[in-house]
Structure formats: structure tokens, C-alpha cells
Scaffold this active site. Structure first.
Site, PDB file in Angstrom:
ATOM      1  N   GLN A  67       0.854  -1.251  -0.493  1.00 52.15           N
ATOM      2  CA  GLN A  67       0.048   0.034   0.112  1.00 52.15           C
ATOM      3  C   GLN A  67       1.241   1.030   0.113  1.00 52.15           C
ATOM      4  O   GLN A  67       0.534   2.450   0.015  1.00 52.15           O
ATOM      5  CB  GLN A  67      -0.670   0.223   1.477  1.00 52.15           C
ATOM      6  N   HIS A  83      -0.999   1.474  -4.445  1.00 52.22           N
ATOM      7  CA  HIS A  83      -1.290   2.996  -4.190  1.00 52.22           C
ATOM      8  C   HIS A  83      -0.311   3.565  -5.749  1.00 52.22           C
ATOM      9  O   HIS A  83      -0.504   5.104  -5.613  1.00 52.22           O
ATOM     10  CB  HIS A  83      -1.204   3.265  -3.131  1.00 52.22           C
ATOM     11  N   CYS A 104       0.716  13.308 -23.130  1.00 49.32           N
ATOM     12  CA  CYS A 104       1.102  12.006 -23.626  1.00 49.32           C
ATOM     13  C   CYS A 104       1.685  11.098 -23.186  1.00 49.32           C
ATOM     14  O   CYS A 104       2.389   9.805 -23.762  1.00 49.32           O
ATOM     15  CB  CYS A 104       2.447  13.484 -24.528  1.00 49.32           C
TER      16      CYS A 104
END
Ligand code: ZN
Length: 245
Positions: free
Chosen positions: A103, A121, A132
Site C-alpha cells: 500500500q 497505490h 502524452c
């Protein structure tokens, strides 16, 4: 007389062929990376409801980038993997640890040399252009921030960190990989997570239901202690360093 918990853990690791580790904020804290609140100093001058929120980022991206420049970057550039990160990378080298699910966004598992890391995450050492998709690393982003706020890509697009902001959903592919790894493992080790939010609360349950042994190493209680095979109320680096020594 039963073995002490460290000996028990050693024997579980010795017999394991597919270990999955799940790491949370506690493991990062052991490398000096504070969590959102209560870190003190400059960190408290920034509001996580602003720097970590996608709506606010789109409204005023400079707020995040000032936080990055003043708080996040100085911590990240000096942060080193701790003995917990290093031990896991070693276990991967020995063919024992098959995946790390994390996490944490500090990228310290990767820095420790861990190859298979499932980042739920994202990773705050990576950045990309929202126009782009060109990517940047930590020092490139820092250099751009020294020139203008918010930093812009050469195409003119806005650059953002490759992390999951509040208000965004977790990456589906990473979630699926994490579930798959949890279902396949024979040992699931929790490192520095209180296991209260999803999917942290669910992955150890998946593993346990499929017959994996569940080890929880976390300072403080977790809701899954009742189903764990071993529980250590201790820093992850302290326990893991004893395994590989
Ligand atoms: Zn661009």
C-alpha cells in the site's frame, strides 16, 4: 515445550515455497517516512485533503508540487530501504518470496531490489504527462519543479505523480494480481498494516481460506489476529532481520 515464536516463524519460512508479503505504512515508518498526519514540521503545513486529492490536483496542481518540493522530495531522496525491505528482497532471491503487495507509495521495495512488487497505490518516485504519457523519474521531476510550478511536459501537458489520489480508484490490474498472488501463496505475511481498509482487510482472508499460513507483524492490534497462525506486536524490520541472520 513449544518453540518460541521466532523459531516457529523460521520453520514456517523454511518449509514455504510461495511467500506473499503485504506491507503497509508501518514498514515505511521504519524507514523514516511519515504517514499523512502527525508527522510534524513542514509536513503539517500541507493539507492531505488538498495534496492527495485528485479534484484539488486538477483545480490547483501547484499545491501538490509545492508539497512535493518542500516535503516529499527531501524525505524520499534520503529514505533508504530498512532491514525488512532488504530481508524480503533476499527471500525473493532465494526463490521463497514470490510477490510483495504494498500500500506504500515510497518505492522502497523496488529500491531494495525486489523484482515482483504489486503497488496498489502507485509509486511516488514515478511521474507521467497527463497528455502524452511520457514518464519521468524522481530527479527529473525535481529538476522540472525547480524551473516552474506546476511542471509541464515538453508537449505542454500537466505532469502528475503515478500514485492513486483520493477520489481515484485502485488500479484494477494490480488488484487482480494481488488477489491471485494471495490465493496461490502458502504463507502470507503482513508487515506494518493494521488491516482495516480494503483490500488490506480481505487479502489475508483469501490466503487463509486457501490454506496459507497467516503471519501478522504489526505494532498494535489488527482485526485478523484471531485467524493468524503467528502474531508479532513488533516492528517488521526487527522480526525479518532475525530470519535472514
Ligand atoms: Zn507530454
Amino acid at each position: 515445550m513449544p518453540d518460541n515464536p521466532i523459531s516457529q516463524l523460521k520453520s514456517i519460512i523454511r518449509d514455504a515455497t510461495d511467500i506473499v508479503a503485504f506491507s503497509g505504512a508501518g514498514l515505511s515508518a521504519e524507514s523514516g517516512i511519515p504517514t499523512y498526519r502527525g508527522a510534524g514540521g513542514l509536513w503539517n503545513e500541507y493539507d492531505p485533503d488538498k495534496y492527495a486529492n485528485i479534484d484539488y490536483f486538477m483545480h490547483d496542481p501547484s499545491y501538490y508540487w509545492r508539497f512535493f518540493r518542500d516535503v516529499r522530495y527531501p524525505i524520499l531522496k534520503d529514505a533508504k530501504p530498512n532491514e525488512g525491505h532488504v530481508a524480503l528482497a533476499k527471500m525473493e532471491g532465494q526463490g521463497k518470496c514470490k510477490s510483495v503487495i504494498t500500500q506504500n507509495i515510497d518505492g522502497l521495495h523496488v529500491e531494495a531490489g525486489q523484482k515482483r512488487v504489486i503497488e496498489l497505490h502507485g509509486n511516488t518516485r514515478r511521474f507521467y504527462c497527463m497528455n502524452c504519457s511520457d514518464s519521468l523519474n524522481l530527479s527529473e521531476a525535481h529538476e522540472l519543479v525547480g524551473r516552474e510550478l506546476p511542471p509541464k511536459c515538453s508537449c505542454g501537458g500537466l505532469i502528475r505523480p503515478d500514485v492513486v489520489f483520493f477520489g481515484e480508484s485502485l488500479p484494477q490490474e494490480a488488484l487482480e494480481e494481488a488477489s491471485r498472488a494471495s490465493l496461490e501463496c502458502d504463507v502470507f505475511i503482513v508487515l506494518g498494516s493494521s488491516l482495516v481498509v480494503q483490500p488490506a482487510a480481505q487479502l489475508p482472508v483469501l490466503a487463509k481460506r486457501r490454506g496459507a499460513q497467516l503471519i501478522i507483524i504489526n505494532i498494535g492490534e489488527t482485526p485478523l489476529e484471531g485467524m493468524a497462525d503467528l502474531v508479532f506486536d513488533e516492528n517488521a524490520s526487527v522480526i525479518l532481520s532475525q530470519l535472514v541472520s
